[in-house]
Design an enzyme around this catalytic site. Structure first.
Site, PDB file in Angstrom:
ATOM      1  N   LEU A  81       3.710   0.212  30.980  1.00  0.00           N
ATOM      2  CA  LEU A  81       2.987  -0.976  31.442  1.00  0.00           C
ATOM      3  C   LEU A  81       1.902  -1.225  30.403  1.00  0.00           C
ATOM      4  CD1 LEU A  81       2.480  -0.256  35.278  1.00  0.00           C
ATOM      5  CD2 LEU A  81       4.081  -1.859  34.222  1.00  0.00           C
ATOM      6  N   ASP A  82       1.601  -2.496  30.152  1.00  0.00           N
ATOM      7  CA  ASP A  82       0.574  -2.810  29.158  1.00  0.00           C
ATOM      8  C   ASP A  82      -0.775  -2.217  29.571  1.00  0.00           C
ATOM      9  OD1 ASP A  82       2.431  -4.281  27.765  1.00  0.00           O
ATOM     10  OD2 ASP A  82       1.886  -6.168  28.745  1.00  0.00           O
ATOM     11  N   TYR A  83      -1.652  -2.130  28.577  1.00  0.00           N
ATOM     12  CA  TYR A  83      -3.015  -1.610  28.766  1.00  0.00           C
ATOM     13  C   TYR A  83      -3.714  -2.301  29.942  1.00  0.00           C
ATOM     14  CZ  TYR A  83      -7.668  -0.135  27.078  1.00  0.00           C
ATOM     15  OH  TYR A  83      -8.913   0.424  26.947  1.00  0.00           O
TER      16      TYR A  83
END
Ligand code: URA
Length: 240
Positions: free
Chosen positions: A105-107
């Site tokens: 999952l993105d930051y």
């Protein structure tokens, strides 16, 4: 049963890094089923007994966790800039195993993330053929129209390729703020997929949250919390 390279099996059992395990093999310190092995390409499976200096490798117990990932945390085991990783969160919570996230999952994305040391199951779950349903709630700029939802559903072009069918649904509109929230289920796991899909219909994502990964949802898990999977859940993931 999957065959793995000897140095990978040694690294996963915590003997040494892969590179250092290669040196140990070349030094003639490794046996497979009692036979000395000095060839680096050698493959072994779970039924083989691998020993280093005569001591059999400990078979690693497989562990599986579901994390409610907070914002501002990296989905990897290490970060070269020293930012907190999802693995750090598990370590802080007392998990000693070498655990890795299944996909990423993105930051700035929050929500359901599976972590395990079971490389075989992780690879299977991430393989495009087995890609499982992932449901996201995206807060986006502007109010998405029914036509745009239809376009999303049928597939939009991202990075030169159409996305497969998805299931988007408008859940809330904030006319004053000129934003809305869309729930969308996708089956693929392409890089920045959901953000790029909304970008493609002219509604950049402002916030993204993954509500569920397959049948696993975040019931009972506050942001930053995690729990081990139940045996039946692991079994169900294997059978997907
Ligand atoms: N799609 C994205 O764009 N970002 C995520 O973190 C997950 C899916």
């Amino acid at each position: 049963m999957t065959k793995e390279r000897l140095q990978k099996v040694m690294a996963e059992a915590g003997v040494a890094s892969r590179r250092h395990s290669e040196k140990i093999i070349l030094a003639g310190r490794v046996t497979v089923n009692g036979q000395q092995v000095t060839t680096l390409g050698t493959k072994v499976d779970a039924s083989d007994v691998v020993a280093v200096d005569g001591v059999p490798l400990q078979k690693e117990q497989h562990e599986y966790f579901l994390l409610n990932k907070p914002r501002g945390v990296i989905s990897s085991a290490h970060d070269e800039h020293g930012r907190t990783t999802v693995v750090d969160l598990l370590k802080q919570g007392g998990v000693a195993e070498r655990i890795y996230p299944v996909g990423r999952l993105d930051y700035d994305t929050t929500g359901a993330l599976l972590l395990t040391n079971d490389g075989e199951l992780a690879n299977k779950l991430m393989h495009p053929r087995f890609e499982i349903n992932k449901t996201y709630v995206a807060k986006v700029k502007g109010v998405v129209t029914n036509d745009e939802l239809r376009t999303l559903r049928r597939g939009v072009n991202i990075d030169g390729r159409l996305t497969r069918e998805s299931h988007p649904r408008l859940v809330e509109t904030d006319r004053a703020q000129k934003t809305c929230r869309v729930k969308i289920t996708i089956h693929e796991g392409r890089y920045h997929q959901v953000k790029k899909m909304f970008e493609a219909i002219g509604h950049p994502v402002l916030k993204l949250h993954r509500e569920s990964y397959g049948f696993l949802d975040l019931s009972g898990l506050a942001s930053g919390e995690f729990r081990p999977l139940r045996t039946a859940e692991v079994q169900a993931l294997r059978e997907l």
